[in-house]
Motif scaffolding. Structure first.
Motif, PDB file in Angstrom:
ATOM      1  N   ILE A 115       0.836  -1.206   0.000  1.00  0.00           N
ATOM      2  CA  ILE A 115       0.000   0.000   0.000  1.00  0.00           C
ATOM      3  C   ILE A 115       0.865   1.247   0.000  1.00  0.00           C
ATOM      4  O   ILE A 115       1.869   1.329   0.711  1.00  0.00           O
ATOM      5  N   GLU A 116       0.456   2.238  -0.797  1.00  0.00           N
ATOM      6  CA  GLU A 116       1.141   3.525  -0.838  1.00  0.00           C
ATOM      7  C   GLU A 116       0.158   4.638  -0.479  1.00  0.00           C
ATOM      8  O   GLU A 116      -1.057   4.498  -0.696  1.00  0.00           O
ATOM      9  N   PRO A 117       0.654   5.733   0.084  1.00  0.00           N
ATOM     10  CA  PRO A 117      -0.226   6.861   0.405  1.00  0.00           C
ATOM     11  C   PRO A 117      -1.036   7.308  -0.809  1.00  0.00           C
ATOM     12  O   PRO A 117      -0.548   7.305  -1.941  1.00  0.00           O
ATOM     13  N   GLY A 118      -2.274   7.671  -0.564  1.00  0.00           N
ATOM     14  CA  GLY A 118      -3.154   8.134  -1.624  1.00  0.00           C
ATOM     15  C   GLY A 118      -4.010   7.045  -2.241  1.00  0.00           C
ATOM     16  O   GLY A 118      -4.922   7.337  -3.029  1.00  0.00           O
ATOM     17  N   MET A 119      -3.755   5.793  -1.900  1.00  0.00           N
ATOM     18  CA  MET A 119      -4.517   4.680  -2.467  1.00  0.00           C
ATOM     19  C   MET A 119      -5.883   4.527  -1.787  1.00  0.00           C
ATOM     20  O   MET A 119      -6.132   5.054  -0.714  1.00  0.00           O
ATOM     21  N   SER A 120      -6.736   3.762  -2.456  1.00  0.00           N
ATOM     22  CA  SER A 120      -8.016   3.363  -1.870  1.00  0.00           C
ATOM     23  C   SER A 120      -7.971   1.870  -1.588  1.00  0.00           C
ATOM     24  O   SER A 120      -7.510   1.085  -2.421  1.00  0.00           O
ATOM     25  N   VAL A 121      -8.442   1.504  -0.402  1.00  0.00           N
ATOM     26  CA  VAL A 121      -8.328   0.124   0.081  1.00  0.00           C
ATOM     27  C   VAL A 121      -9.682  -0.337   0.586  1.00  0.00           C
ATOM     28  O   VAL A 121     -10.371   0.395   1.304  1.00  0.00           O
ATOM     29  N   MET A 122     -10.060  -1.557   0.228  1.00  0.00           N
ATOM     30  CA  MET A 122     -11.271  -2.169   0.771  1.00  0.00           C
ATOM     31  C   MET A 122     -10.878  -3.321   1.678  1.00  0.00           C
ATOM     32  O   MET A 122      -9.997  -4.116   1.342  1.00  0.00           O
ATOM     33  N   LEU A 123     -11.515  -3.397   2.841  1.00  0.00           N
ATOM     34  CA  LEU A 123     -11.296  -4.479   3.796  1.00  0.00           C
ATOM     35  C   LEU A 123     -12.609  -5.215   4.016  1.00  0.00           C
ATOM     36  O   LEU A 123     -13.655  -4.583   4.195  1.00  0.00           O
ATOM     37  N   ASP A 124     -12.559  -6.543   4.023  1.00  0.00           N
ATOM     38  CA  ASP A 124     -13.768  -7.304   4.334  1.00  0.00           C
ATOM     39  C   ASP A 124     -13.926  -7.403   5.846  1.00  0.00           C
ATOM     40  O   ASP A 124     -13.243  -6.712   6.615  1.00  0.00           O
ATOM     41  N   ASP A 125     -14.818  -8.276   6.294  1.00  0.00           N
ATOM     42  CA  ASP A 125     -15.090  -8.386   7.732  1.00  0.00           C
ATOM     43  C   ASP A 125     -14.262  -9.487   8.390  1.00  0.00           C
ATOM     44  O   ASP A 125     -14.683 -10.061   9.392  1.00  0.00           O
ATOM     45  N   SER A 126     -13.091  -9.753   7.862  1.00  0.00           N
ATOM     46  CA  SER A 126     -12.211 -10.754   8.452  1.00  0.00           C
ATOM     47  C   SER A 126     -11.298 -10.117   9.485  1.00  0.00           C
ATOM     48  O   SER A 126     -10.917  -8.943   9.370  1.00  0.00           O
ATOM     49  N   THR A 127     -10.923 -10.900  10.498  1.00  0.00           N
ATOM     50  CA  THR A 127      -9.976 -10.410  11.494  1.00  0.00           C
ATOM     51  C   THR A 127      -8.567 -10.346  10.918  1.00  0.00           C
ATOM     52  O   THR A 127      -7.721  -9.621  11.438  1.00  0.00           O
ATOM     53  N   SER A 128      -8.303 -11.072   9.843  1.00  0.00           N
ATOM     54  CA  SER A 128      -7.008 -10.962   9.167  1.00  0.00           C
ATOM     55  C   SER A 128      -6.850  -9.582   8.539  1.00  0.00           C
ATOM     56  O   SER A 128      -5.803  -8.934   8.661  1.00  0.00           O
ATOM     57  N   ALA A 129      -7.888  -9.103   7.857  1.00  0.00           N
ATOM     58  CA  ALA A 129      -7.837  -7.762   7.272  1.00  0.00           C
ATOM     59  C   ALA A 129      -7.833  -6.690   8.360  1.00  0.00           C
ATOM     60  O   ALA A 129      -7.203  -5.640   8.212  1.00  0.00           O
ATOM     61  N   LEU A 130      -8.516  -6.953   9.464  1.00  0.00           N
ATOM     62  CA  LEU A 130      -8.555  -5.994  10.570  1.00  0.00           C
ATOM     63  C   LEU A 130      -7.156  -5.685  11.091  1.00  0.00           C
ATOM     64  O   LEU A 130      -6.863  -4.542  11.480  1.00  0.00           O
TER      65      LEU A 130
END
Length: 279
Positions: A115-130
């Motif tokens: 990930i780099e500054p300025g990006m858009s990121v989607m996270l699901d409802d997993s504790t791994s992504a959390l």
């Protein structure tokens, strides 16, 4: 733990500083919170174990378990109760938050480097992504979209984060939003990255137990340019009721270094791009 021995006992009970957020609850609610924590800690226990541990009657234990099952915190089975996942039911979020913590941290550190500054990121409802959320502070500004309430709560405390909270039908079991309203909200977006996880992974496919969760995860896969699957080794060589997607639909599958080399090779032999995160 609760000290009452009979239903209706009104003797005062001292506060338990080790159990946050229970001091203001009623006696039954406080005991149920403690029982839930006990089941999460042990995975599976019998009703008799709970009778002995909490000093209450069998009837009281079953009444408490009925309420906890109604809330989606535990699942009852003949002779006991469990918080562990099966091929049909996912474990509740409290249980997932306390499993494979070192592995999830390793996966998050590896993913953070993408990930780099300025990006858009989607996270699901997993504790791994959390686990990624705690690493965002030094790569802002970011736009982050998620349907996971614990992630939303953490992200509101970070500076230079544009938070897109994906609403829908709330699930207490998963502490997240889902259903068709959430899937439609997801499909209105297009993010640079999706970081997600699942409950089971075979050498060829990702699986999840619940149709409603699969609905949202598939929408997320369609709505991201780069799709990253975060999988600790405990989820490998397993299947669940619903097949989410082939592993080749993900740009990268990240596993932790406890994953046996032959399993990593099997994933690669079936076409997946696999990266190994050091612990």
């Amino acid at each position: 733990m609760s000290s009452d021995t009979v239903d209706g006992d009104t003797r005062p009970e001292p506060a338990d500083p080790g159990r946050p957020d229970t001091a203001e609850l009623s006696r039954p609610a406080r005991r149920q919170a403690e029982i839930a924590a006990y089941v999460v800690e042990h995975g599976s226990v019998s009703a008799n174990d709970l009778v002995e541990a909490f000093g209450v009657s069998v009837m009281t234990v079953h009444r408490d378990l009925d309420e906890l099952e109604r809330q989606g915190v535990v699942r009852k089975y003949r002779g006991g109760v469990t918080a562990q996942p099966t091929s049909v039911f996912e474990s509740n979020v409290a249980y997932r938050l306390n499993t494979a913590q070192a592995e999830k941290s390793a996966l998050a550190r590896h993913a953070r480097a993408m990930i780099e500054p300025g990006m858009s990121v989607m996270l699901d409802d997993s504790t791994s992504a959390l686990a990624l959320v705690d690493l965002f502070e030094d790569i802002t500004p970011l736009t982050v979209a998620t349907n996971f309430l614990p992630a939303i709560s953490k992200l509101t405390g970070l500076r230079d984060i544009t938070l897109v909270a994906l609403g829908g039908i709330y699930s207490a079991t998963h502490d997240s939003f889902g259903g068709m309203p959430c899937a439609e909200a997801v499909e209105a977006l297009h993010t640079d990255f999706l970081f997600c996880s699942v409950s089971a992974v075979s050498p060829t496919h990702a699986f999840h137990q619940e149709e409603e969760i699969v609905l949202v995860k598939r929408a997320m896969l369609r709505s991201a340019r780069t799709k990253v699957l975060l999988v600790d080794h405990g989820k490998l060589q397993r299947t669940a009721l619903h097949r989410l997607a082939p592993l080749t639909d993900f740009d990268v599958v990240v596993v932790d270094e406890k994953t046996p080399a032959d399993l990593v090779q099997a994933l690669r032999d079936n076409g997946a791009t696999v990266e190994v995160a050091p612990l």
